[in-house]
Design a protein around this motif. Structure first.
Motif, PDB file in Angstrom:
ATOM      1  N   LYS A   1      -5.018   1.899  10.730  1.00 19.24           N
ATOM      2  CA  LYS A   1      -5.179   0.652  10.338  1.00 19.24           C
ATOM      3  C   LYS A   1      -3.744  -0.012  10.038  1.00 19.24           C
ATOM      4  O   LYS A   1      -2.625   0.503   9.826  1.00 19.24           O
ATOM      5  CB  LYS A   1      -6.004   0.470   9.272  1.00 19.24           C
ATOM      6  CG  LYS A   1      -5.503   1.016   7.885  1.00 19.24           C
ATOM      7  CD  LYS A   1      -6.513   1.171   6.852  1.00 19.24           C
ATOM      8  CE  LYS A   1      -6.066   2.116   5.490  1.00 19.24           C
ATOM      9  NZ  LYS A   1      -6.929   2.071   4.415  1.00 19.24           N
TER      10      LYS A   1
ATOM     11  N   GLU B   1      -7.421   0.747  -1.904  1.00 13.30           N
ATOM     12  CA  GLU B   1      -6.330  -0.200  -2.263  1.00 13.30           C
ATOM     13  C   GLU B   1      -6.773  -0.965  -3.595  1.00 13.30           C
ATOM     14  O   GLU B   1      -8.058  -1.057  -3.803  1.00 13.30           O
ATOM     15  CB  GLU B   1      -6.325  -1.295  -1.215  1.00 13.30           C
ATOM     16  CG  GLU B   1      -7.525  -1.907  -0.767  1.00 13.30           C
ATOM     17  CD  GLU B   1      -7.240  -3.534  -0.031  1.00 13.30           C
ATOM     18  OE1 GLU B   1      -5.889  -3.776   0.017  1.00 13.30           O
ATOM     19  OE2 GLU B   1      -8.017  -3.913   0.555  1.00 13.30           O
TER      20      GLU B   1
ATOM     21  N   LYS C   1       0.878  -1.238   0.103  1.00 17.70           N
ATOM     22  CA  LYS C   1       0.085   0.012   0.080  1.00 17.70           C
ATOM     23  C   LYS C   1       0.879   1.265  -0.020  1.00 17.70           C
ATOM     24  O   LYS C   1       0.434   2.392  -0.638  1.00 17.70           O
ATOM     25  CB  LYS C   1      -1.083  -0.002   1.211  1.00 17.70           C
ATOM     26  CG  LYS C   1      -2.119  -0.816   0.806  1.00 17.70           C
ATOM     27  CD  LYS C   1      -3.264  -0.910   2.060  1.00 17.70           C
ATOM     28  CE  LYS C   1      -4.094  -2.178   2.091  1.00 17.70           C
ATOM     29  NZ  LYS C   1      -4.948  -2.259   3.015  1.00 17.70           N
TER      30      LYS C   1
ATOM     31  N   LEU D   1     -12.444   8.733   5.696  1.00 24.43           N
ATOM     32  CA  LEU D   1     -13.444   8.907   4.806  1.00 24.43           C
ATOM     33  C   LEU D   1     -14.824   8.005   5.204  1.00 24.43           C
ATOM     34  O   LEU D   1     -14.925   7.122   5.522  1.00 24.43           O
ATOM     35  CB  LEU D   1     -13.233   7.741   3.304  1.00 24.43           C
ATOM     36  CG  LEU D   1     -11.697   8.203   2.922  1.00 24.43           C
ATOM     37  CD1 LEU D   1     -11.451   7.266   1.721  1.00 24.43           C
ATOM     38  CD2 LEU D   1     -11.503   9.571   2.366  1.00 24.43           C
TER      39      LEU D   1
ATOM     40  N   ASP E   1     -18.906   2.844   0.462  1.00 25.73           N
ATOM     41  CA  ASP E   1     -17.806   1.878   0.194  1.00 25.73           C
ATOM     42  C   ASP E   1     -18.296   1.366  -1.038  1.00 25.73           C
ATOM     43  O   ASP E   1     -19.115   0.960  -1.422  1.00 25.73           O
ATOM     44  CB  ASP E   1     -17.756   0.984   1.009  1.00 25.73           C
ATOM     45  CG  ASP E   1     -16.811   1.037   2.481  1.00 25.73           C
ATOM     46  OD1 ASP E   1     -15.728   1.065   2.306  1.00 25.73           O
ATOM     47  OD2 ASP E   1     -17.437   1.473   3.560  1.00 25.73           O
TER      48      ASP E   1
HETATM   49  P1  ADP Z   1      -7.660  -4.227   3.932  1.00 24.70           P
HETATM   50  O1  ADP Z   1      -6.536  -4.567   2.825  1.00 24.70           O
HETATM   51  O2  ADP Z   1      -7.705  -4.714   5.216  1.00 24.70           O
HETATM   52  O3  ADP Z   1      -8.963  -4.516   3.051  1.00 24.70           O
HETATM   53  P2  ADP Z   1      -8.595  -1.471   3.369  1.00 24.70           P
HETATM   54  O4  ADP Z   1      -7.651  -0.223   3.104  1.00 24.70           O
HETATM   55  O5  ADP Z   1      -9.487  -1.869   2.068  1.00 24.70           O
HETATM   56  O6  ADP Z   1      -7.839  -2.765   3.866  1.00 24.70           O
HETATM   57  O7  ADP Z   1      -9.464  -1.257   4.698  1.00 24.70           O
HETATM   58  C1  ADP Z   1     -10.777  -1.923   5.037  1.00 24.70           C
HETATM   59  C2  ADP Z   1     -11.948  -1.361   5.198  1.00 24.70           C
HETATM   60  O8  ADP Z   1     -11.793  -0.413   6.119  1.00 24.70           O
HETATM   61  C3  ADP Z   1     -12.475  -0.294   3.943  1.00 24.70           C
HETATM   62  O9  ADP Z   1     -12.906  -1.117   3.112  1.00 24.70           O
HETATM   63  C4  ADP Z   1     -13.274   0.602   4.379  1.00 24.70           C
HETATM   64  O10 ADP Z   1     -14.301   0.429   4.621  1.00 24.70           O
HETATM   65  C5  ADP Z   1     -12.225   0.869   5.911  1.00 24.70           C
HETATM   66  N1  ADP Z   1     -11.517   1.983   5.716  1.00 24.70           N
HETATM   67  C6  ADP Z   1     -10.195   1.783   5.414  1.00 24.70           C
HETATM   68  N2  ADP Z   1      -9.598   2.934   5.515  1.00 24.70           N
HETATM   69  C7  ADP Z   1     -10.447   3.881   5.645  1.00 24.70           C
HETATM   70  C8  ADP Z   1     -10.377   5.417   5.737  1.00 24.70           C
HETATM   71  N3  ADP Z   1      -9.307   6.327   5.615  1.00 24.70           N
HETATM   72  N4  ADP Z   1     -11.454   6.121   6.365  1.00 24.70           N
HETATM   73  C9  ADP Z   1     -12.686   5.374   6.363  1.00 24.70           C
HETATM   74  N5  ADP Z   1     -12.926   4.176   6.545  1.00 24.70           N
HETATM   75  C10 ADP Z   1     -11.829   3.246   6.042  1.00 24.70           C
END
Ligand code: ADP
Ligand code: MG
Ligand code: MG
Length: 315
Positions: free
Chosen positions: A173, A283, A135, A208, A212
């Motif tokens: 995260k 991502e 990422k 954000l 989604d």
């Molecule tokens: P993974 O590889 O664990 O799927 P993601 O970046 O897709 O990582 O994050 C998982 C989920 O968490 C996203 O689909 C979203 O719903 C939520 N999320 C991730 N980043 C954000 C953010 N910056 N703001 C709000 N929600 C987020």
């Protein structure tokens, strides 16, 4: 059998017990194309792989597979933490040898993928995209290509986090993914809490709050776009709704470009709408699961993927 120009079979890398591998294999069968599974979970214990010093000198379970028609790379099972791998006993018994075994296995499988890539075999996905998919690389590449990404900081520097968090809602995260995203609050900015950055770097990101979206791109075309609706207060899975949506032309163009920038022939990408109303890329996954989305939204990601692999195999 009459001779015809066919490059097949389609090689699937993963475990036959992985539902995605199983279902893609069966669908290829229905298309009249042979699927051959390199069982990466059973490698090296059961699956036999031999590589000679010729690029095409590749044998899997006694079968020469120098030039498969196409390769679907689901998973290598190349790390003790990989999905489907359970080596806790081996790790407790002898962690060092266990890690060495995984490293040897992963190096061989990566080497194998590199050969197919060099031979021009269509890989979904191949190692040429590997360096671009972590990422911290992918989001910066997307931004550099003019695509919308959330403001993001990957760091283990507490002061940098405090500066980043000032005046905006922030989510945090893991760098690799796979764990829950949480909102960062004022009480997370204490020396004690941020002291945990000594143990590992973390992703901090503009929060954000909007919808989604999951988009699948295959060979430069959008094959499914879905909206996921879930209540933040009630995260029981059955509260989650998935429906197909039509993307605005501009967003569709951005999704295709994002896959191209990262060199992914096949990807499931996550976007989320910011407070400013803009859909931003969270991502692109190089080996996205899709059966759950097909089941819930009535999309046919499986059909698209299988037909594409079959077409490549027919040559
Ligand atoms: P993974 O590889 O664990 O799927 P993601 O970046 O897709 O990582 O994050 C998982 C989920 O968490 C996203 O689909 C979203 O719903 C939520 N999320 C991730 N980043 C954000 C953010 N910056 N703001 C709000 N929600 C987020
Ligand atoms: Mg995701
Ligand atoms: Mg992911």
């Amino acid at each position: 059998m009459t001779e015809k120009t066919q490059a097949g079979p389609v090689l699937l890398v993963g475990s036959p017990e992985d539902i995605h591998v199983d279902v893609v294999a069966r669908r290829l069968g229905e298309e009249g194309v042979e699927a051959f599974v390199l069982d990466s979970l059973a490698f090296p214990e059961k699956t036999r792989v031999s590589l000679s010093d010729d690029l095409e000198g590749i044998t899997v379970d006694g079968r020469p597979v120098g030039r498969p028609g196409a390769v679907y790379v689901r998973q290598f099972h190349g790390h003790p933490l990989a999905m489907g791998v359970d080596v806790s006993e081996d790790m407790e018994d002898d962690w060092r040898t266990t890690l060495v075994v995984f490293r040897e296995k992963a190096t061989l499988l990566k080497g194998l993928m590199g050969r197919w890539e060099a031979l021009g075999v269509p890989l979904y996905n191949g190692p040429s995209s590997d360096w671009r998919t972590p990422k911290p690389t992918q989001l910066a590449l997307l931004k550099a290509a003019g695509l919308p990404v959330p403001r993001t900081l990957w760091t283990n520097d507490a002061e940098a986090v405090r500066r980043f968090a000032a005046g905006q809602r922030v989510a945090y995260k893991p760098v690799t993914g796979g764990a829950a995203t949480k909102e960062l609050f004022a009480e997370d900015l204490t020396d004690e809490r941020l002291g945990s950055l000594d143990a590992a770097p973390v992703t901090f990101q503009e929060l954000l709050p909007g919808e989604d979206i999951r988009v699948y791109v295959l060979d430069g075309e959008i094959i499914a776009s879905l909206r996921i609706t879930s209540s933040a207060l009630d995260f029981r899975q059955n509260e989650e709704r998935v429906e197909q949506v039509e993307l605005p032309a501009e967003v569709a163009r951005q999704c295709v470009k994002a896959a191209e920038v990262l060199g992914l022939r096949w990807t499931g990408m996550d976007l989320k709408r910011g407070a400013d109303g803009v859909l931003k890329f969270l991502e692109l996954n190089a080996s996205a699961m899709f059966l759950g989305f097909d089941a819930r939204a009535g999309s046919d990601i499986l059909g698209h993927l299988a037909r594409t692999l079959a077409r490549a195999a027919r040559g």
